[in-house]
Design a protein around this motif. Structure first.
Motif, short mmCIF file in Angstrom:
data_model
loop_
_atom_site.label_atom_id
_atom_site.label_comp_id
_atom_site.label_asym_id
_atom_site.label_seq_id
_atom_site.Cartn_x
_atom_site.Cartn_y
_atom_site.Cartn_z
N MET A 1 183.63 5.80 36.99
CA MET A 1 184.09 6.82 37.94
C MET A 1 183.31 6.78 39.25
SD MET A 1 184.35 10.08 35.36
CE MET A 1 184.99 9.91 33.68
N GLY A 2 182.35 5.89 39.35
CA GLY A 2 181.53 5.82 40.55
C GLY A 2 180.32 6.73 40.52
N ILE A 3 180.00 7.26 39.37
CA ILE A 3 178.83 8.14 39.21
C ILE A 3 177.67 7.29 38.72
CG2 ILE A 3 177.92 10.19 38.05
CD1 ILE A 3 180.82 11.12 37.71
N ALA A 4 176.59 7.26 39.47
CA ALA A 4 175.47 6.38 39.13
C ALA A 4 174.74 6.89 37.90
CB ALA A 4 174.50 6.31 40.31
N PRO A 5 174.27 5.98 37.05
CA PRO A 5 173.48 6.41 35.89
C PRO A 5 172.11 6.91 36.34
CG PRO A 5 173.49 4.02 36.04
CD PRO A 5 174.43 4.52 37.10
N PRO A 6 171.46 7.75 35.55
CA PRO A 6 170.12 8.21 35.91
C PRO A 6 169.12 7.08 35.83
CG PRO A 6 170.67 8.92 33.69
CD PRO A 6 171.91 8.30 34.26
N SER A 7 168.05 7.16 36.61
CA SER A 7 167.01 6.14 36.54
C SER A 7 166.35 6.17 35.17
CB SER A 7 165.96 6.38 37.63
OG SER A 7 165.26 7.59 37.39
N ARG A 8 165.87 5.02 34.73
CA ARG A 8 165.23 4.95 33.42
C ARG A 8 163.92 5.73 33.40
NH1 ARG A 8 164.53 -0.95 31.41
NH2 ARG A 8 164.25 0.12 29.40
N SER A 9 163.22 5.75 34.52
CA SER A 9 161.97 6.52 34.57
C SER A 9 162.25 8.01 34.41
CB SER A 9 161.23 6.25 35.89
OG SER A 9 162.01 6.66 37.00
N PHE A 10 163.37 8.49 34.95
CA PHE A 10 163.74 9.90 34.79
C PHE A 10 164.13 10.18 33.35
CE2 PHE A 10 166.87 13.33 34.72
CZ PHE A 10 166.21 14.31 35.42
N ALA A 11 164.87 9.25 32.74
CA ALA A 11 165.30 9.45 31.36
C ALA A 11 164.13 9.46 30.39
CB ALA A 11 166.30 8.36 30.97
N TYR A 12 163.07 8.72 30.71
CA TYR A 12 161.91 8.62 29.81
C TYR A 12 160.69 9.36 30.37
CZ TYR A 12 164.47 4.98 27.31
OH TYR A 12 165.41 4.29 26.58
N GLN A 13 160.93 10.45 31.07
CA GLN A 13 159.81 11.15 31.71
C GLN A 13 158.83 11.71 30.68
OE1 GLN A 13 161.19 15.05 33.51
NE2 GLN A 13 163.18 14.11 33.16
N THR A 14 159.31 12.03 29.46
CA THR A 14 158.38 12.52 28.44
C THR A 14 157.36 11.45 28.05
OG1 THR A 14 159.98 11.89 26.74
CG2 THR A 14 160.00 14.18 27.48
N VAL A 15 157.72 10.18 28.20
CA VAL A 15 156.79 9.09 27.87
C VAL A 15 155.59 9.13 28.80
CG1 VAL A 15 156.52 6.57 27.94
CG2 VAL A 15 158.53 7.59 26.84
N PHE A 16 155.80 9.43 30.07
CA PHE A 16 154.68 9.51 31.01
C PHE A 16 153.75 10.67 30.65
CE2 PHE A 16 158.08 7.33 33.32
CZ PHE A 16 157.41 6.21 33.76
N GLY A 17 154.34 11.78 30.18
CA GLY A 17 153.49 12.88 29.72
C GLY A 17 152.65 12.48 28.51
N ASP A 18 153.23 11.72 27.59
CA ASP A 18 152.48 11.24 26.42
C ASP A 18 151.32 10.34 26.84
OD1 ASP A 18 154.30 12.58 24.87
OD2 ASP A 18 155.47 10.79 24.35
N LEU A 19 151.59 9.44 27.79
CA LEU A 19 150.54 8.51 28.23
C LEU A 19 149.41 9.25 28.94
CD1 LEU A 19 152.69 5.49 29.52
CD2 LEU A 19 151.50 5.73 27.33
N ALA A 20 149.76 10.27 29.72
CA ALA A 20 148.73 11.04 30.42
C ALA A 20 147.81 11.74 29.42
CB ALA A 20 149.38 12.05 31.36
N VAL A 21 148.40 12.34 28.38
CA VAL A 21 147.59 13.01 27.36
C VAL A 21 146.71 12.00 26.63
CG1 VAL A 21 147.68 14.30 25.19
CG2 VAL A 21 149.21 14.91 27.07
N ALA A 22 147.29 10.86 26.27
CA ALA A 22 146.52 9.84 25.55
C ALA A 22 145.38 9.31 26.40
CB ALA A 22 147.44 8.70 25.13
N TYR A 23 145.63 9.08 27.70
CA TYR A 23 144.57 8.55 28.58
C TYR A 23 143.50 9.60 28.80
CZ TYR A 23 142.19 6.38 32.47
OH TYR A 23 141.21 5.83 33.28
#
Length: 546
Positions: free
Chosen positions: A281-303
């Motif tokens: 339909m011409g609607i762009a998919p969301p960026s992968r970094s946006f879709a996996y934003q919880t992963v960045f929160g996990d890495l921040a806690v682990a670091y």
């Protein structure tokens, strides 16, 4: 006394006295009632009429109160997300990072009426209908109608729930779908299959199920549409639908196969649209970094907690996305926003290196699963912890934006900008609504008014007591939808945001009359309970014969 045999009204073969029944009587006939079928139909007609009146009264009550919230906060409360929705369908680009279905509703409203208030008005009607649907389902379990009507009134009068309903959030139709699904699940569990099991056709029905046969119930289609709506109005809502369906399967054994098919279609629909339908339909998919934003929160806690888990190459990877001090600043398990929305965080580089980031995360999941699990459970405290987390870093509960949203440059003077300005119908009504909202933010009341865990556990207790006393899993079926959302939030939550767990509050409030009934039954002596039951049955027969 004459006893009428058979379930049809056309055959009335009287059997006099206490003579023996034929050997095959259990297969060919059912002793249905001690009254003529015409009287039974009259009672059923009266009961149906009362059920319709009760549902209409519930809807009218909910709609009247929610209309007051709409008039006070017209055209509705808005947030930065609301601006994003409108931008998708006006200035573009249209990205499927939010709900495409909700974006389309706002775009249609702007195109047809030039305003956004019809969407929030429709939200009040949909929420009132969903609550009336659930109340009617619970009344079919024998819960008193007046108690349910009072509980529904309290729910819509609650400032957090009333204001939420008129907020321009995709989470509102998501919540409507969840409440509808809970009511439909209760109805399915009390449907004809359950009745047949309770009235002597256990062997026949069991044989049919074992042979793979089943009878289609139109309410299965309704449940499928409601579960699909969870994924259409929130991109990660398909997980809630999947978990709820898995929990419902053992509670609806007579419809297990069709339910599995309906649930599979409901879960697959939003995924197929995200993967292929929206791009077509011409609607762009969301960026992968946006879709996996919880992963960045996990890495921040682990670091932040165990930096030695990261070797030099892995620390270099983190540093290319944001300075290591930014990862330490964001090392709070309550929210991923402190790292993902840090000004020093480069979203473009995060998108470029997302495959390496995911590989790093999977490696940590193998080497230190406890760290990541602890971060996820902590971040999902909104779903399971009754007490407030406001005293912890990043644990402040997000509620509402009460001011006009900040608009992008170039929007001044546009129809979209004027449509997003607050225009209450009554300044006094708005002041009263805002005053009620402010009073509800007292920290001591947060666990009751703004957080769902207390209501989740209350609903589970009511359903479990009803199952223990009656053997019926109908209330458990409604609670399964709540459990699906509670477990889904543990998997996907990004921050302590009130809107993510509103449906369990609505459902929990309506389960209060059920809990009170079960508590009353538990403490009532058996002899008195039997007398009360016989009296109620006699009153019902008397009303039905009039």
């Amino acid at each position: 006394m004459t006893v009428y045999s058979g379930v049809g009204a056309s055959r009335r073969r009287p059997m006099m006295g206490n003579g023996p029944l034929p050997e095959n009587a259990g297969e060919s006939m059912t002793i249905a009632t001690v009254e003529p079928p015409s009287a039974e139909r009259r009672r059923g007609g009266v009961r149906d009429t009362r059920d319709r009146r009760f549902t209409l009264a519930c809807y009218a009550t909910g709609q009247l109160v929610l209309l007051g919230w709409w008039l006070a906060l017209h055209p509705g409360l808005m947030s930065p997300d609301s601006v994003t929705y409108v931008a998708h369908v006006t200035t573009g680009p249209w990205v499927a990072g939010q709900s495409v279905a909700y974006d389309a509703l706002l775009g249609l409203s702007l195109k047809v009426t030039g305003d956004l208030s019809p969407v929030t008005l429709a939200q009040t009607a949909a929420m009132a209908a969903a609550l009336a649907h659930l109340a009617g389902a619970l009344r079919s379990l024998g819960v008193r109608g007046r108690g349910l009507l009072a509980a529904l009134g309290c729910a819509v009068l609650s400032p957090p729930l009333g204001a939420f309903t008129v907020t321009m959030w995709k989470d509102v139709p998501f919540t409507v779908c969840a409440v509808l699904a809970a009511g439909t699940a209760v109805r399915l569990a009390t449907g004809p299959a359950a009745v047949r099991l309770a009235t002597g056709a256990r062997d026949t029905l069991r044989n049919r199920v074992l042979k793979g046969g089943w009878t289609w119930d139109p309410r299965l289609a309704a449940l499928g549409a409601e579960l699909a709506g969870l994924g259409l109005f929130r991109n990660n809502g398909f997980l809630v639908a999947l978990i709820a369906a898995i929990l419902l399967l053992p509670l609806l054994p007579a419809a297990r196969r069709p339910l599995a098919a309906v649930a599979a279609a409901a879960v697959a629909t939003p995924l197929l649209l995200l993967g292929a339908g929206y791009p077509a339909m011409g609607i762009a998919p969301p960026s992968r970094s946006f879709a996996y934003q919880t992963v960045f929160g996990d890495l921040a806690v682990a670091y932040g907690e165990r930096p030695r888990l990261f070797d030099r190459e892995q620390r270099t990877l983190l540093a290319t996305i944001a300075p290591l001090r930014a990862w330490r600043r964001g090392a709070t398990c309550q929210t991923m926003a402190r790292v993902f929305f840090d000004p020093a965080f480069s979203h473009s580089r995060a998108e470029q290196r997302i495959s390496e980031v995911l590989e790093l995360w999977r490696g940590l999941l193998v080497r230190a699963p406890g760290v990541l699990l602890s971060a996820r459970v902590c971040r999902a405290a909104l779903a399971w912890q009754v007490g407030s987390t406001s005293g912890e870093p990043g644990g402040e509960l997000y509620r509402f934006s009460l001011r006009d949203p900040r608009l992008p440059d170039g929007w001044e003077g546009t129809p979209a900008a004027s449509a997003m300005r607050q225009r209450p119908f009554s300044a006094g009504l708005r002041a009263a609504g805002l005053s009620a909202l402010d009073a509800s933010t007292v920290r001591q009341l947060e666990w009751l008014l703004w957080r769902a865990p207390f209501w989740c556990y209350l609903g589970y207790a009511a359903a479990a007591l009803a199952w223990r006393r009656t053997g019926s899993g109908a209330a458990l079926a409604g609670a399964a939808v709540v459990a699906g959302q509670q477990l889904g939030v543990i998997l996907t939550n990004t921050a302590p945001d009130f809107r993510f767990m509103v449906a369990p509050i609505f459902v929990g409030v309506l389960f209060v009359p059920l809990l009170l009934r079960e508590a009353r039954e538990m403490w009532t002596p058996p002899r008195q309970r039997s007398i009360s039951s016989n009296s109620a049955s006699q009153r019902s027969r008397t009303r039905g014969s009039r």
